[in-house]
Design a protein around this motif. Sequence first.
Motif, mmCIF file in Angstrom:
data_model
loop_
_atom_site.group_PDB
_atom_site.id
_atom_site.type_symbol
_atom_site.label_atom_id
_atom_site.label_comp_id
_atom_site.label_asym_id
_atom_site.label_seq_id
_atom_site.Cartn_x
_atom_site.Cartn_y
_atom_site.Cartn_z
ATOM 1 N N ASP A 155 0.863 -1.187 0.000
ATOM 2 C CA ASP A 155 0.000 0.000 0.000
ATOM 3 C C ASP A 155 0.896 1.232 0.000
ATOM 4 N N SER A 159 0.194 4.241 -0.123
ATOM 5 C CA SER A 159 -0.324 5.419 0.572
ATOM 6 C C SER A 159 0.283 5.536 1.965
ATOM 7 N N THR A 160 1.081 4.540 2.334
ATOM 8 C CA THR A 160 1.687 4.525 3.667
ATOM 9 C C THR A 160 3.209 4.522 3.569
ATOM 10 N N GLU A 185 5.050 2.781 5.476
ATOM 11 C CA GLU A 185 5.420 1.377 5.626
ATOM 12 C C GLU A 185 5.354 0.637 4.291
ATOM 13 N N LYS A 238 -6.943 8.719 1.661
ATOM 14 C CA LYS A 238 -6.282 7.679 0.865
ATOM 15 C C LYS A 238 -5.801 8.250 -0.463
ATOM 16 N N ASP A 250 -2.815 10.603 0.352
ATOM 17 C CA ASP A 250 -1.629 9.863 0.800
ATOM 18 C C ASP A 250 -1.026 9.010 -0.315
ATOM 19 N N THR A 251 -1.854 8.523 -1.239
ATOM 20 C CA THR A 251 -1.322 7.756 -2.369
ATOM 21 C C THR A 251 -0.667 8.675 -3.386
ATOM 22 N N GLY A 260 2.845 9.335 -0.561
ATOM 23 C CA GLY A 260 3.586 8.145 -0.966
ATOM 24 C C GLY A 260 4.538 8.421 -2.115
#
Length: 260
Positions: free
Chosen positions: A59, A61-62, A64, A103, A106-107, A111
């Motif tokens: 993912d 968007s994170t 991590e 989302k 963040d994506t 990100g």
Amino acid sequence: MANKFAIITGASTGIGFELATLAAKDKYDILVVADEPLVEAAAADFKQFGTDVQSVEADLSTIEGVDRLLDAAGGRQVDLLCANAGRGLGHGFLDQSVSDWRKVVDTNVTGTLYLLHKTLPAMVARNDGKVLVVGSIAGFIPGSFQAVYNGTKAFVDSFTDALRNELKDAEGVTITTLMPGPVETEFFDRADMMDTSVGTNPNKSDPVDVAKDGWDALMAGKASIVSGWKNKLQVAAAHITPAAVLAEQHRKMAEPGTAE
């Protein structure tokens, strides 16, 4: 193992899939990533071209998720990065949940920036590397009923222009911005826009053509490319058309219920 290595994000379908195909055909070893298991099937398709193919589901968007992608690269030198992963979202802003519009931001923004921030220093240090960032002509248009998405693409289009200038002394590093219009992919279905005029428009661009435009510009070291002559005209018109007029035009194609 090839002597050049590429990372392509959002590679399970659409533009990202086609960019990964072009990279594999050009004999890059590739690491492909998407936030869905389908990326593994896509990776199997890329192997037909005889290069090493890795896939990772993450993912982006994170923080991590981006770190997971970079860990999968195993410290290998990244010669080419295609930052294609993106997310859309239809409907009016006040009708969207916070988690949904977060989302998208963040994506498309967080990100993407984090991936660039982690990848570019090594390219700059050796004065060699190619980056393709997928923006959109949506960044030039106030996106009524797609406001968060268009806003993120305005950020991406502007950010890459600024970053390119900051890194101009690293002449061996190129950053190319690909700016397509509506493309025939799963984007509009995933953005819940299949009841809109733009979502059901049968004349959207072919992702094969868009990816080829972006790849050719990337290989030539161009700063940016608007894919498709109709989109070039639309961008030119956007520079001289009042924002209120552009927003109303966008409303007519993106407002729910406008599908014919």
